[in-house]
Design a protein around this motif. Sequence first.
Motif, mmCIF file in Angstrom:
data_model
loop_
_atom_site.group_PDB
_atom_site.id
_atom_site.type_symbol
_atom_site.label_atom_id
_atom_site.label_comp_id
_atom_site.label_asym_id
_atom_site.label_seq_id
_atom_site.Cartn_x
_atom_site.Cartn_y
_atom_site.Cartn_z
ATOM 1 N N GLU A 1 12.259 1.333 -25.274
ATOM 2 C CA GLU A 1 13.067 0.498 -24.387
ATOM 3 C C GLU A 1 14.518 0.977 -24.351
ATOM 4 O OE1 GLU A 1 12.638 -3.702 -24.608
ATOM 5 O OE2 GLU A 1 10.541 -3.613 -25.209
ATOM 6 N N ALA B 1 14.508 3.921 -22.034
ATOM 7 C CA ALA B 1 14.394 3.497 -20.642
ATOM 8 C C ALA B 1 15.713 2.927 -20.129
ATOM 9 C CB ALA B 1 13.281 2.459 -20.504
ATOM 10 N N GLY B 2 16.375 2.147 -20.982
ATOM 11 C CA GLY B 2 17.663 1.586 -20.583
ATOM 12 C C GLY B 2 18.719 2.664 -20.387
ATOM 13 N N LYS C 1 18.100 4.455 -17.147
ATOM 14 C CA LYS C 1 18.603 3.646 -16.021
ATOM 15 C C LYS C 1 20.120 3.797 -15.900
ATOM 16 C CE LYS C 1 18.496 -1.105 -14.211
ATOM 17 N NZ LYS C 1 19.955 -1.333 -14.148
ATOM 18 N N TRP C 2 20.813 3.779 -17.045
ATOM 19 C CA TRP C 2 22.276 3.940 -17.015
ATOM 20 C C TRP C 2 22.649 5.313 -16.465
ATOM 21 C CZ3 TRP C 2 26.170 7.030 -18.792
ATOM 22 C CH2 TRP C 2 27.462 6.493 -18.793
ATOM 23 N N ASP C 3 21.908 6.350 -16.889
ATOM 24 C CA ASP C 3 22.171 7.701 -16.398
ATOM 25 C C ASP C 3 22.006 7.784 -14.884
ATOM 26 O OD1 ASP C 3 22.779 8.737 -18.888
ATOM 27 O OD2 ASP C 3 20.747 9.487 -19.260
ATOM 28 N N ALA C 4 20.960 7.138 -14.374
ATOM 29 C CA ALA C 4 20.712 7.188 -12.935
ATOM 30 C C ALA C 4 21.819 6.494 -12.149
ATOM 31 C CB ALA C 4 19.363 6.539 -12.621
ATOM 32 N N GLU C 5 22.428 5.492 -12.747
ATOM 33 C CA GLU C 5 23.468 4.723 -12.067
ATOM 34 C C GLU C 5 24.867 5.260 -12.324
ATOM 35 O OE1 GLU C 5 22.797 0.851 -13.610
ATOM 36 O OE2 GLU C 5 21.022 0.464 -12.360
#
Length: 424
Positions: A307, A310-311, A314-318
């Motif tokens: 998790e 995954a978090g 997500k931060w990298d993508a944003e």
Amino acid sequence: MIRIAAAALASTALLAGPLVAQDNAEEVAAAALESAPVWDGHNDVPIQLRSRMGNVINDFDFVDTLDTQTATRAAMHSDIVRLRQGKVGAQWWSVYVSPSQTEPEAVQATIEQIDVTKRLIAANPGALQLALTADDVEAAMENGKIASLMGMEGGHSIGNSLAVLRQMYEMGARYMTLTHGRTLDWADSATDKPRHGGLNAFGMDVVREMNRIGMMVDLSHVSEEAMHDALDVAGAPVIFSHSGARAVTGHLRNVPDSVLKRLPENGGVLMVVALPWFITEDLRQHAANRTAEQARLEALLPGLPDEVAAGLAKWDAENRPPVSTIEDMADHIDHIRDVAGIDHIGIGGDYDGMPTGPVGMEDVTGYPALFVELAKRGYSQADLEKISSRNMMRAMRAAEAYAESRKNMAPIEYPAGASRDEES
């Protein structure tokens, strides 16, 4: 009408000025690099040979290393073809070994790195020429060869021994970075917990002995206090083999203005690094924010690594990382010129010791593009020649002259096996 026409002509001239400079920039940069090829302060090819090949290089082709890319590692940044394209005429090869080793292990490994570097040079006599003096560098350049010098990166390589320091010099090492990423018994690192408030008494004697024998003192990686301590006792010019200006990018590996202001008196040279996280403040801040986010996720989700991953994804993508550019590197050169002067700037890429250089300078072919950018900013051919190699040549000749003036001085001695970790 006459006034209007005159104003229009003046406006046109203002607009045309930068365009003319831009048109001429490539010619100015090319002329500078033809007259004074780049003398680069730091390249980590030797540690690549160790990590990729275990120093087994009899069949290694250094003419073209683009085929060194693997499923897990990018291709090397350096080879003879690309060094030529990058207009590199002299190279300090770093005989770096990890400071995580015990000091006896580090001493052995450093000797092995000196050996593999000499063997690499000997295996490519058409392009590389070993250089131990400034005259050797000049001769190699005149012969169309890449002058190849060796520098140790970190005082762990001498194992707390001035005797080992002297023998490393005899083997060909011509600079030593006082620390790498770890504080030593005698010197504080910029990126580790300080213990001495700079250099202790033995550390200052290391600087004195390096000056006495003609080994250049490299202050990249050391703490600000250690920089000042070294400058307090140095009789010869110091170098920073691969650092930036801290006022431009706040990384502790960079050099503060308090130190830059002292370079004219010392005669030293700051060789500007190309490592993106050292030259681009937004990128440094992004890396810090990512580290903080990872710590936050790990605190919120203990025992749940999937998790957390995954978090973080997500931060990298944003939060895409900023881009590091040639202009960023030129900004450091501008600042050093403004504070220390044009006579105290050099180039120290750190290729093969980092993931990539800035966009347009991803490998050693990128130096001409940097010099074009500087020419666009108004640097003259004489300025560019100083930055490319003439400042480094002057500093090395001064270090050699200082050593010559001290040739009748006895070596500094310490009892064998005595502690060097004492209060300053």
